[in-house]
Design an enzyme around this catalytic site. Structure first.
Site, PDB file in Angstrom:
ATOM      1  N   SER A  38       0.827  -1.195   0.000  1.00 55.81           N
ATOM      2  CA  SER A  38       0.000   0.000   0.000  1.00 55.81           C
ATOM      3  C   SER A  38       0.868   1.254   0.000  1.00 55.81           C
ATOM      4  CB  SER A  38      -0.960  -0.050   1.198  1.00 55.81           C
ATOM      5  OG  SER A  38      -1.996   0.897   1.048  1.00 55.81           O
ATOM      6  N   ASP A 322      -6.103  -3.571  -2.438  1.00 55.58           N
ATOM      7  CA  ASP A 322      -5.019  -3.223  -1.519  1.00 55.58           C
ATOM      8  C   ASP A 322      -4.338  -4.455  -0.929  1.00 55.58           C
ATOM      9  OD1 ASP A 322      -3.840  -2.322   1.188  1.00 55.58           O
ATOM     10  OD2 ASP A 322      -4.343  -0.434   0.207  1.00 55.58           O
TER      11      ASP A 322
END
Length: 549
Positions: A38, A322
């Protein structure tokens, strides 16, 4: 220079701690392996670009450029920081973004309600119309107290109905609009455009920087993403060539020059483009890792479900989101049983008066017992209960690794208070610079206080203890005839092999090696210090077969 690996945790805006940490470490270490998830993937990509530039004669210019990013992000343009502007919503989802931003900035439900009513007034207007009509009736029936009381109650109910109507309208709209936008409020195009350009500036190149470029410079970059369609994490870059893309999907997410590069370097197969391996721009993998659910659009790729019962196998869309959903802090990325050089890791942790002194900014274990205890997160309300459920599902594996010997001392915990990092997209300049400076402290702590010889010794003791436990089980099972055949019979050549046939010569070599190894174990591992030493690190790790993620 000395070598090191670096792993950085995901945390959306908390990633501003990494530039200063990277600059500090770069003064003493060459980055051999770099990983992240991320926001940590953004920092990892930029760090890899800076190391690429250094390995190609560019000195420290790339790292100095990275260190300037927090100040750049803190600059205010048209009333909003550059950091916030990187997450601008797609046109039709702007109203949803403003509702989320109202809570993030104000932390008050009244601000959320105002944003909700501004963005979705249709249902609220209908409910309000009914309320006004009731008020008129109440005024006309002022002499009848009972009627007035009833209508007053209805007006109060109508006020709540106004909000409920807007909520229903917003949910119905989100159900239509978000799938059209890749299940995110923002496509992330502004973020990706900036990141693609910044990677090239940091690397000192005039074209997309690829994983192949990094490998030629001796830099290994890895990131984590989550395939929601498969329900599992994937390590980037992919180790296979079983994923495809379409130009239309990519153009919604990436600058045209990035898409053109991919088209020029991709093989066409099944009327789709095979996702490049070495020629994959690192910005594409980074974007796949940082697709924060509902905030940023997921990335669509295509693959084939060969297990499907059908006569033809056609490619179907897979959604990548993600990486932090499955491994937000992949400290395991570059681990070996015993290390050749250190792997530093930077964790983003919540500052708590339960454990941290007033004003404490980072925590790095200084002793072999430091960091061994659990960090508690007490709660007593429903919101806290749900929050801890989500956090535990997301981070339990990473959290368990934090407490292992040989792991604890290589992790710097950057402590963040409420309002710092995370989803706080509208942090002011002072907060951004303060949070960023803690990264420099973490980097200096590694440079000045990390005890490499002690780390190697702890890792050695920890691994040999786990190895001894595994060898005991191997030795016990080798001649066990509870459920024949024995392993000795399988390698000895006394019976046909059930599968994975090997030649007689290979089988004889396997038999001789196994018997020699067994004899060596019984002769040399039967006593201390290897077998159950009195003093050894805690907690005790185990060796087990696990898929590579």
């Amino acid at each position: 220079m000395k070598k090191c690996d670096l792993v950085m945790k995901g945390g959306i805006t908390s990633g501003i701690v990494y530039p200063a940490a990277v600059l500090e470490l770069s003064k003493e270490f060459q980055f051999a392996n770099i990983g992240g998830t991320s926001a940590g993937a953004i920092a990892a990509a930029l760090t890899a670009a800076a190391e690429y530039r250094r390995q190609n004669g560019g000195g420290s210019a790339g790292f100095e450029r990275i260190a300037e990013l927090p100040a750049w992000m803190a600059e205010v343009v048209d009333g909003r920081s550059r950091l916030l502007r990187l997450f601008q919503p797609t046109g039709e989802t702007a109203s949803l973004f403003e509702i989320a931003l109202a809570y993030i900035e104000k932390k008050k439900w009244s601000a959320v309600v105002r944003a909700l009513l501004r963005g979705f007034p249709a249902g609220a207007s209908a409910a309000a119309f009914v309320g006004v009509a009731l008020m008129i009736v109440a005024a006309m029936a002022a002499d009848h107290v009972a009627i007035v009381v009833v209508i007053a109650a209805l007006i109060a109910i109508t006020a709540g109905a106004v909000v409920i109507a807007s909520v229903v309208e917003a949910l119905l709209f989100a159900n239509r609009a978000l799938p059209r936008n890749g299940f995110g409020v923002s496509s992330g195009s502004a973020l990706t455009e900036w990141l693609a350009e910044e990677i090239e500036i940091v690397a000192g190149v005039a074209q997309p920087l690829t994983f192949g470029d990094l490998r030629k410079a001796g830099v290994n970059l890895q990131m984590m993403t989550t395939n929601l369609t498969h329900g599992r994490p994937y390590r980037l870059p992919f180790e296979d060539r079983n994923h495809y893309f379409t130009p239309e999907d990519m153009r919604r997410l990436f600058p045209e020059r990035i898409v053109q590069w991919m088209l020029e370097h991709a093989e066409v197969k099944r009327e789709l483009y095979v996702l490049p391996a070495d020629d994959l721009p690192i910005v594409v993998a980074t974007r796949m890792s940082l697709s924060f659910p509902l905030l940023l659009s997921a990335v669509p790729l295509w693959a084939i479900d060969f297990g499907r019962r059908t006569e033809t196998h056609e490619a179907e869309r897979c959604w990548f989101s993600d990486g932090g959903m499955t491994s937000n802090f992949p400290v395991h990325f570059f681990d070996a049983p015993v290390p050749r050089w250190p792997t530093f890791a930077i964790n983003l942790a919540e500052r708590s008066p339960r454990y941290h002194s007033e004003g404490q900014r980072i925590y790095v274990p200084r002793t072999n017992h430091g960091g061994i205890l659990e960090w508690w997160s007490p709660f007593d309300d429903l919101f806290g209960f749900v929050k801890r459920i989500v956090g535990t599902m997301q981070n339990w594996r990473d959290n368990m690794l934090l407490h292992l010997p040989g792991q604890r001392d290589r992790i710097a915990h950057v402590l963040l208070a409420p309002g710092e990092g995370g989803l706080n997209l509208s942090m002011d300049r002072e907060t951004i610079e303060d949070v960023a400076s803690r990264g420099a402290e973490a980097g200096r702590a590694f440079r000045e206080d990390f005890r490499w010889a002690n780390h190697k010794w702890v890792r050695f003791l920890s691994f040999t203890s786990a190895l001894e436990d595994a060898l005991e089980k191997w030795e016990r099972a080798f001649d066990d005839a509870t459920e024949p055949p024995t392993f000795r019979e399988l390698v000895s050549g006394s019976m046909p092999l059930p599968s994975y046939k090997i030649s007689a010569e290979e089988r004889a070599a396997m038999r001789d090696a196994s018997l020699a190894f067994l004899a060596h174990m019984r002769q040399n591992f039967g006593k201390r210090p290897f077998r159950k030493p009195v003093r050894r690190p805690r907690e005790q790790p185990v060796l087990r077969a696990m898929p590579r993620t």
